[in-house]
Design a protein around this motif. Structure first.
Motif, mmCIF file in Angstrom:
data_model
loop_
_atom_site.group_PDB
_atom_site.id
_atom_site.type_symbol
_atom_site.label_atom_id
_atom_site.label_comp_id
_atom_site.label_asym_id
_atom_site.label_seq_id
_atom_site.Cartn_x
_atom_site.Cartn_y
_atom_site.Cartn_z
ATOM 1 N N ARG A 84 2.717 -9.948 2.102
ATOM 2 C CA ARG A 84 3.084 -11.352 2.276
ATOM 3 C C ARG A 84 1.877 -12.265 2.416
ATOM 4 O O ARG A 84 2.019 -13.451 2.723
ATOM 5 N N ASP A 106 3.737 -2.538 5.549
ATOM 6 C CA ASP A 106 4.945 -1.702 5.633
ATOM 7 C C ASP A 106 4.611 -0.219 5.544
ATOM 8 O O ASP A 106 5.403 0.623 5.987
ATOM 9 N N PRO A 139 11.137 1.542 4.796
ATOM 10 C CA PRO A 139 11.769 0.227 4.639
ATOM 11 C C PRO A 139 11.973 -0.108 3.170
ATOM 12 O O PRO A 139 11.168 0.244 2.316
ATOM 13 N N THR A 140 13.068 -0.776 2.880
ATOM 14 C CA THR A 140 13.354 -1.194 1.501
ATOM 15 C C THR A 140 13.042 -2.666 1.283
ATOM 16 O O THR A 140 12.931 -3.113 0.146
ATOM 17 N N THR A 141 12.905 -3.420 2.361
ATOM 18 C CA THR A 141 12.548 -4.834 2.262
ATOM 19 C C THR A 141 11.541 -5.174 3.348
ATOM 20 O O THR A 141 11.405 -4.452 4.350
ATOM 21 N N HIS A 142 10.826 -6.275 3.155
ATOM 22 C CA HIS A 142 9.892 -6.748 4.170
ATOM 23 C C HIS A 142 10.642 -7.259 5.398
ATOM 24 O O HIS A 142 11.707 -7.848 5.292
ATOM 25 N N ALA A 143 10.050 -7.044 6.556
ATOM 26 C CA ALA A 143 10.587 -7.651 7.766
ATOM 27 C C ALA A 143 10.267 -9.147 7.763
ATOM 28 O O ALA A 143 9.300 -9.589 7.156
ATOM 29 N N ASP A 144 11.101 -9.915 8.434
ATOM 30 C CA ASP A 144 10.901 -11.358 8.481
ATOM 31 C C ASP A 144 9.953 -11.780 9.595
ATOM 32 O O ASP A 144 9.528 -12.931 9.653
ATOM 33 N N TYR A 179 4.994 2.215 8.525
ATOM 34 C CA TYR A 179 6.305 2.197 9.172
ATOM 35 C C TYR A 179 6.518 3.344 10.158
ATOM 36 O O TYR A 179 7.004 3.130 11.277
ATOM 37 N N LYS A 230 5.630 -3.899 -6.913
ATOM 38 C CA LYS A 230 5.407 -5.020 -6.006
ATOM 39 C C LYS A 230 4.039 -5.666 -6.191
ATOM 40 O O LYS A 230 3.902 -6.888 -6.083
ATOM 41 N N ARG A 240 7.150 2.262 -5.371
ATOM 42 C CA ARG A 240 7.589 0.868 -5.480
ATOM 43 C C ARG A 240 6.422 -0.100 -5.430
ATOM 44 O O ARG A 240 6.527 -1.233 -5.923
ATOM 45 N N TYR A 241 5.313 0.321 -4.846
ATOM 46 C CA TYR A 241 4.149 -0.565 -4.816
ATOM 47 C C TYR A 241 3.629 -0.858 -6.225
ATOM 48 O O TYR A 241 3.022 -1.903 -6.456
#
Length: 372
Positions: free
Chosen positions: A139, A114, A72-77, A117, A281, A277-278
């Protein structure tokens, strides 16, 4: 991913070098245009330094094969927020059939939910999955007092387990997630009789972590004169460290460090970039506080008191919690077994997710047969 001093030290060096590379490049270009530096070689050296600072990641990743995996490139909502005893707000998600056997997945430090995944994709077809972000990661917000310990994290895990209703649960923990599970077993042994029916400990340890890391002797020697002061400095200078971590990601040095410390040679380009990426982030002060908590943790006596089924899973080239730790856990726990996966490093769930999922699935089948 700074779960232990080895990647923390290497990443710190890479971050400092990244800032120096960018600053040096800007200085050389500025010096040439102002006339302080005459030779045109200074200009080209400066341009090269700036270009590597901004695009070196692409060159590093080019040495790794493309994969069919799609991190995944973005967090799920999706998900909801849960109030924890330490004052943090925990992000929690549910996936899979509502009536399926329940698995609570706890990720490792410096990651977030994430990271599951591909494991999630495999297991959500059959099991009811509960995924959550540790305080200050993903989050989830930090504790109200910004303090961390494995005991407090274990209480957060207990709060998450309480959201699963009356159904029995199997706990799955990676790295610090496994440490939290062992601490929870010591603090609340009643849960092992009334609620928790199995544990899967992935790439984790049961004893003081500096005993089971590659180069542990050197890490123990450097702990007080070097590592602990650097951790405190990281907490104080967190915004600056975050900038240097960003530059380390952009120039690819964070990718090199992650590959050497946490992943195997089988990692794909997409997986390596996802893992790296972490470094951008994560909040450096949070990571440093968690690492300080890890350095003060030891549950050597706990596995021997766990009577429920246990499976220890480890990657064959895990440098941060050597496979010997998993073997020892399986020896100490009365109803345990051990699975070694190859090729896989400490964060093998990212590079070998389907195989980790299969090992979890086999464990669930074994415990179901035993219960019947």
């Amino acid at each position: 991913m700074f779960i232990l001093p080895l990647p923390f030290l290497l990443s710190t060096i890479a971050s400092i070098a990244s800032l120096a590379l960018l600053a040096g490049g800007i200085w050389m270009v500025w010096g040439w245009f102002t006339g302080a530096l005459i030779a045109v070689a200074w200009l080209w050296s400066g341009i090269a330094s700036i270009a590597w600072s901004l695009f070196g990641r692409m060159i590093v990743l080019a040495f790794y094969p493309r994969g069919t995996d799609s991190p995944p490139t973005t967090h799920a909502d999706a998900g909801q927020m849960l109030d924890a005893p330490d004052g943090s707000r925990l992000h929690i998600e549910f996936d899979g059939p509502a009536d399926g056997p329940v698995l609570v997945l706890t990720h490792g430090w410096a990651l977030d939910s994430d990271a599951w995944y591909s494991v999630r994709r495999e297991l959500a077809q059959t099991y009811r999955l509960v995924l959550w972000d540790l305080p200050g990661l993903g989050r989830s917000s930090q504790p109200a007092d910004r303090r961390y310990s494995i005991e407090r994290l274990a209480e957060d895990l207990r709060t998450v387990i309480a959201q699963t209703g009356n159904a029995p649960v199997t706990l799955v923990g990676h790295s610090i997630g496994g440490m939290m599970m062992l601490t929870l077993a010591r603090l609340h042994p009643d849960l092992l009789r009334t609620k928790i029916n199995g544990m899967v400990l992935m790439d984790t340890t049961h004893t003081w972590p500096l005993k089971t890391v590659i180069g542990g002797g050197l890490m123990r020697l450097l702990r007080w004169p070097v590592i602990e002061p650097l951790l405190l400095l990281t907490i104080v200078l967190s915004p600056l460290i975050r900038l240097s971590n960003f530059m380390s990601y952009m120039n690819g040095t964070s990718h090199i460090v992650n590959r050497l410390t946490s992943l195997s040679g089988s990692v794909t380009r997409e997986q390596l970039d996802f893992a790296s990426r972490y470094n951008v982030k994560d909040t450096p002060s949070v990571i440093a506080k968690g690492l300080r908590a890890v350095l003060r943790w030891d549950e050597t006596a706990t596995p021997g008191a766990i009577r429920i089924p246990v499976r220890a899973i480890t990657g064959d080239v895990d440098k941060l919690t050597k496979p010997e730790a998993g073997i020892e856990i399986s020896r100490l726990a009365p109803n345990a077994d051990f699975v070694r996966l190859a090729p896989a490093g400490h964060n093998g769930l990212i590079e070998q997710g389907p195989r980790y999922a299969e090992a979890i699935r086999q464990f669930m089948r074994r415990t179901t047969l035993a219960a019947s």
